[in-house]
Design a protein around this motif. Structure first.
Motif, PDB file in Angstrom:
ATOM      1  N   PRO A  21      46.777  39.779  43.965  1.00 31.54           N
ATOM      2  CA  PRO A  21      47.000  38.777  42.908  1.00 31.54           C
ATOM      3  C   PRO A  21      47.074  39.391  41.515  1.00 31.54           C
ATOM      4  N   LEU A  22      46.364  40.503  41.297  1.00 32.17           N
ATOM      5  CA  LEU A  22      46.394  41.133  39.981  1.00 32.17           C
ATOM      6  C   LEU A  22      47.758  41.756  39.697  1.00 32.17           C
ATOM      7  N   CYS A  23      48.363  42.390  40.704  1.00 29.64           N
ATOM      8  CA  CYS A  23      49.702  42.963  40.522  1.00 29.64           C
ATOM      9  C   CYS A  23      50.705  41.871  40.134  1.00 29.64           C
ATOM     10  N   LEU A  24      50.637  40.744  40.840  1.00 33.11           N
ATOM     11  CA  LEU A  24      51.558  39.642  40.558  1.00 33.11           C
ATOM     12  C   LEU A  24      51.238  38.987  39.215  1.00 33.11           C
ATOM     13  N   GLY A  25      49.933  38.774  38.964  1.00 31.22           N
ATOM     14  CA  GLY A  25      49.534  38.090  37.736  1.00 31.22           C
ATOM     15  C   GLY A  25      49.822  38.893  36.490  1.00 31.22           C
ATOM     16  N   ILE A  26      49.595  40.206  36.552  1.00 31.86           N
ATOM     17  CA  ILE A  26      49.861  41.052  35.386  1.00 31.86           C
ATOM     18  C   ILE A  26      51.360  41.100  35.099  1.00 31.86           C
ATOM     19  N   ASP A 136      45.470  26.718  37.525  1.00 33.18           N
ATOM     20  CA  ASP A 136      46.126  28.029  37.433  1.00 33.18           C
ATOM     21  C   ASP A 136      47.148  28.125  36.306  1.00 33.18           C
ATOM     22  N   SER A 137      46.881  27.482  35.169  1.00 34.50           N
ATOM     23  CA  SER A 137      47.881  27.531  34.096  1.00 34.50           C
ATOM     24  C   SER A 137      47.999  28.915  33.479  1.00 34.50           C
ATOM     25  N   ASN A 138      46.934  29.716  33.566  1.00 32.36           N
ATOM     26  CA  ASN A 138      46.968  31.076  33.020  1.00 32.36           C
ATOM     27  C   ASN A 138      47.140  32.075  34.164  1.00 32.36           C
ATOM     28  N   PRO A 139      48.070  33.024  34.057  1.00 31.98           N
ATOM     29  CA  PRO A 139      48.302  33.944  35.181  1.00 31.98           C
ATOM     30  C   PRO A 139      47.142  34.893  35.431  1.00 31.98           C
ATOM     31  N   GLU A 140      46.949  35.252  36.688  1.00 32.30           N
ATOM     32  CA  GLU A 140      45.974  36.284  37.037  1.00 32.30           C
ATOM     33  C   GLU A 140      46.303  37.556  36.273  1.00 32.30           C
ATOM     34  N   GLY A 141      45.253  38.255  35.845  1.00 34.27           N
ATOM     35  CA  GLY A 141      45.481  39.524  35.190  1.00 34.27           C
ATOM     36  C   GLY A 141      45.550  39.446  33.681  1.00 34.27           C
ATOM     37  N   ASP A 142      45.537  38.223  33.112  1.00 37.99           N
ATOM     38  CA  ASP A 142      45.486  38.097  31.659  1.00 37.99           C
ATOM     39  C   ASP A 142      44.021  38.098  31.242  1.00 37.99           C
ATOM     40  N   PHE A 143      43.515  39.263  30.842  1.00 36.87           N
ATOM     41  CA  PHE A 143      42.090  39.401  30.539  1.00 36.87           C
ATOM     42  C   PHE A 143      41.788  39.330  29.039  1.00 36.87           C
ATOM     43  N   ALA A 144      42.811  39.082  28.197  1.00 44.06           N
ATOM     44  CA  ALA A 144      42.581  38.989  26.761  1.00 44.06           C
ATOM     45  C   ALA A 144      41.937  37.647  26.423  1.00 44.06           C
TER      46      ALA A 144
END
Length: 527
Positions: A21-26, A136-144
């Motif tokens: 999920p992190l690969c896709l979300g980022i 899930d409005s915010n994509p996986e991998g957005d850690f800011a």
């Protein structure tokens, strides 16, 4: 490398489920094609994993580069032009490696590294709460802190309260229960429960739940809350997902600026992750940082050439690998092959995995990075440790990784300057062998984390069957980072048959069981 395959294979499966999920979300957060994140994950696992000197580090697309990628794609006039910058970034990283720039990684204070790990753990927990409840409005991998969807970390959690998906929440709690039961009870009941990891069982349960409740409006899982791997119609359409750099863009100066930015940020994130993973590693292996930069540079060149995102070593996947018992680089390599094989053969099945189950896995990873005991330990170590630690944690949570690290490092330097004398810091090595491996190491009057690289290098270069004398009689200030290096080295010393004699004003200690307690850094427990 295959010596510990019974540990590495189960760990690679866990890392695969964390990475997917992190690969896709980022990729989504970066404004890039979804497949580009998978390419970076595959290259990071197979290529960088093979070339890296790290035994437990895992590489792939990094959340810290998402904002840079998103901006660059627009300013450079398209994704193909951006890929040229990725290739250039890789070349510059190779130059960094050949110039031995990896030594920078040894000059981050222990308090800042621990703050980084804890801050990332907190961020993982906060960012996964919405996904866990099916929002899930915010994509996986957005850690800011300030997100690509216009919200921030905390407003997103507040919005989740009004957008809870019952089906996603149910299977999320089922998955979390399986993970807790597996790690705290079943893992001690036999080899089967050690080989078959809890995350795999949780994912299988999630897929079964999807099929059982499919079509049920109340308990079913919405398609937007499932993994979304691109599904090609044929082999030709699969090949068509690869994108290639437009090298005509080399004439654009902005491409070179972006390439250097990628190289610099990716190298810093990698070196920070290397330092952090070495600290988490229960076997205390020391990663050669220059070799790591060469591996990362090679990976970024290949990733850029076939359409992938920039790659760094990443702490989320690396810590999942360590927590799952990974021992060698084989775990990272296998996870890369699992990404490749699954995308080729079973993308449709992957798209039946509920994101809330994967969120449950990440919640466990986050908790293990940010346990309350870490905060207690840092407070006990004194203000010189907990102030940089706290600043780093808060900086990461309320800004992003690099800003938080920079703030913590700045505070750490100020603390050292306050406590340090104005004399030089040095290390005396005296060879007293006379036919035997007998080394005397005399520490200076003041030894701080600035001396980490030299001391770590000297200790790591000691031959087997050595008798090491460490003389601290003249030392008036010994930084906690140095004591922690000695503590970590004690484990490696046993494996290499190195005996240590510690000479201090209080007397002589042979192979002290705890350097931290010897130097009275940990308060005595009340009876």
């Amino acid at each position: 490398m295959f010596k510990h395959i019974k540990n590495d294979l189960p760990a690679s499966v866990v890392v695969f489920f964390v990475a997917l999920p992190l690969c896709l979300g980022i990729a989504l957060a970066s404004g890039a094609p979804l497949f580009s994140g998978l390419i970076a994950g595959i290259i990071g696992g197979i290529v960088v994993g093979s070339l890296s000197g790290s035994k437990i580090g895992v590489s792939g697309p990094a959340a810290g580069l998402a904002a840079i990628v998103l901006t660059a794609i627009g300013t450079l006039g398209g994704y193909e032009n951006f890929l040229v910058a990725v290739v250039l970034g890789g070349v510059i990283q190779l130059i960094f490696g050949f110039l031995k720039a990896g030594i920078i990684g040894y000059y981050f204070p222990s308090s800042v590294i621990k703050g980084m790990l804890t801050g990332i753990g907190i961020i993982i927990i906060l960012k996964q709460i919405p996904h866990f409840f099916g929002y899930d409005s915010n994509p996986e991998g957005d850690f800011a802190f300030f997100q690509v969807d216009g919200q921030n970390t905390f407003s997103e959690i507040l919005n989740t309260a009004n957008n809870i998906s019952l089906g996603a929440t149910i299977i999320g709690f089922i998955g979390l229960g399986i993970l807790i039961l597996w790690s705290s009870v079943l893992s001690n009941k036999g080899k089967f429960f050690q080989i078959v990891q809890g995350p795999l069982v949780a994912v299988v349960a999630g897929i079964v739940y999807y099929f059982v409740t499919n079509g049920n409006t109340k308990y079913g899982i919405n398609a937007t809350h499932l993994v979304s791997v691109p599904v090609p119609d044929s082999f030709d359409s699969f090949i068509g997902q690869f994108r290639f750099p437009n090298f005509n863009a080399l004439s654009n100066p902005q491409v070179w600026v972006t390439g250097f930015t990628i190289a610099l940020v990716a190298s810093l994130e990698t070196l920070l992750c290397v330092e952090a993973t070495d600290k988490l590693d229960p076997h205390k292996n020391v990663t050669p940082t220059n070799k790591e930069l060469l591996a990362q540079g090679t990976g970024n060149i290949i990733s850029g050439l076939i359409g992938g995102l920039p790659i760094t070593q990443v702490i989320v996947r690396s810590s999942a690998n360590i927590q799952s018992g990974g021992r060698t680089k084989l775990a990272a390599i296998i996870h890369g092959f699992l990404l490749l094989i699954s995308v080729l053969l079973i993308p449709t099945l992957l798209n039946k995995i509920p994101l809330s189950v994967l969120s449950a896995i990440l919640l466990v990873v986050g908790y293990k990075l940010a346990k309350p005991a870490v905060f207690k330990e840092m407070v006990q170590l004194g203000w010189k440790q907990w102030i940089p630690f706290t600043v780093t944690v808060l900086g990461i949570v309320f800004t992003d990784l690099l800003v938080g690290i920079s703030l913590g490092l700045a505070v750490g330097v100020v603390v050292i300057l306050i406590k340090s004398f104005q004399n030089s810091h040095f290390l005396h090595i005296e060879d007293k062998s006379n036919g035997k491996h007998r080394i005397k190491m005399t520490l200076a009057e003041e030894v701080t984390f600035f001396n980490k690289g030299a001391i770590l290098k000297e200790l790591d270069s000691l031959p087997r069957d050595t008798y090491l004398e460490i003389d601290v009689r003249k030392t008036r200030f010994l930084d906690y980072d140095i004591i922690e290096i000695l503590q970590d080295f004690a484990l490696k010393a046993k494996e290499r048959n190195i005996d240590i004699q510690l000479i201090s004003e209080r007397g002589v200690a042979e192979n002290p069981p705890s350097y931290i307690e010897f130097f009275n850094l940990r308060p005595k427990k009340s009876a």
